[in-house]
Design an enzyme around this catalytic site. Structure first.
Site, short mmCIF file in Angstrom:
data_model
loop_
_atom_site.label_atom_id
_atom_site.label_comp_id
_atom_site.label_asym_id
_atom_site.label_seq_id
_atom_site.Cartn_x
_atom_site.Cartn_y
_atom_site.Cartn_z
N HIS A 75 0.82 -1.22 0.00
CA HIS A 75 0.00 0.00 0.00
C HIS A 75 0.86 1.27 0.00
O HIS A 75 0.36 2.33 -0.32
CB HIS A 75 -0.92 -0.02 1.22
CG HIS A 75 -2.29 0.51 0.97
ND1 HIS A 75 -2.92 0.43 -0.25
CD2 HIS A 75 -3.16 1.11 1.79
CE1 HIS A 75 -4.12 0.97 -0.16
NE2 HIS A 75 -4.28 1.40 1.06
N ASN A 94 -5.43 6.60 2.40
CA ASN A 94 -6.73 7.05 1.91
C ASN A 94 -7.01 8.52 2.21
O ASN A 94 -8.02 9.05 1.78
CB ASN A 94 -7.84 6.17 2.47
CG ASN A 94 -7.75 4.75 1.95
OD1 ASN A 94 -7.08 4.48 0.96
ND2 ASN A 94 -8.43 3.84 2.61
#
Length: 181
Positions: free
Chosen positions: A3, A49
């Site tokens: 990620h 995010n």
């Protein structure tokens, strides 16, 4: 982790350009600037995010228009190392990219999507199971995976640096295009 692929990419680019990182509290990010090439690299400190906020702050601080922005991110729908550039469009379900779109108010930026693949199910098929995906993207990359990604990084550096606007001013957030899904 898989990620944090964008972070790995900008670290590699800063090393290639021989520029140092500096903390910018206003952006909650590390920033590296290459005056000669008119490039600003951003290493956000917020969770993936929520990086869009950092990108917006950097674009405002350095007067970078969305059309001169390149965002580098992971893509679970591509095999490890498969990559492509994309101009504008939707986030394709990537929450980090959607956060950038929401924060800067535009979809008109370039993305370098680099494949990280998906975990396998019991039958050896790629899975979309949410819990398995979370564990997979948050897992540390194996040495072989890192080596393969660094090859992709080196292959795409020139294209990323060429992707800025006509005045040469641009930013990278977080090629021979391959699309091996």
């Amino acid at each position: 982790t898989r990620h944090s692929l964008g972070h790995l990419y900008v670290q590699e680019l800063a090393k290639e350009l021989k520029i140092a990182w500096r903390m910018h509290l206003r952006m909650l990010s590390y920033v590296a600037i290459c005056e000669q090439r008119r490039v600003v690299l951003l290493y956000p400190l917020l969770p993936y995010n929520h990086n869009g906020w950092c990108v917006r702050q950097a674009c405002q601080s350095f007067d970078v228009d969305a059309s001169r922005l390149t965002v580098v991110h992971d893509d679970a729908d591509r095999k490890l190392g498969a990559h492509s550039f994309k101009e504008g469009g939707s986030a394709l379900g990537n929450r980090g990219v959607q956060g950038v779109i929401d924060q800067i108010g535009s979809r008109d930026f370039r993305r370098l999507r680099v494949g990280i693949g998906r975990p396998m199910d019991e039958k050896g098929k790629p899975t979309r199971d949410k819990e398995k995906m979370i564990a997979y993207v948050m897992a540390v990359l194996a040495k072989e995976e890192l080596e393969k990604l660094h090859v992709v990084f080196r292959q795409t550096l020139d294209e990323v640096l060429r992707s800025r606007g006509s005045d040469g001013k641009g930013a990278v957030g977080k090629d021979t295009t391959t699309d091996d899904r």
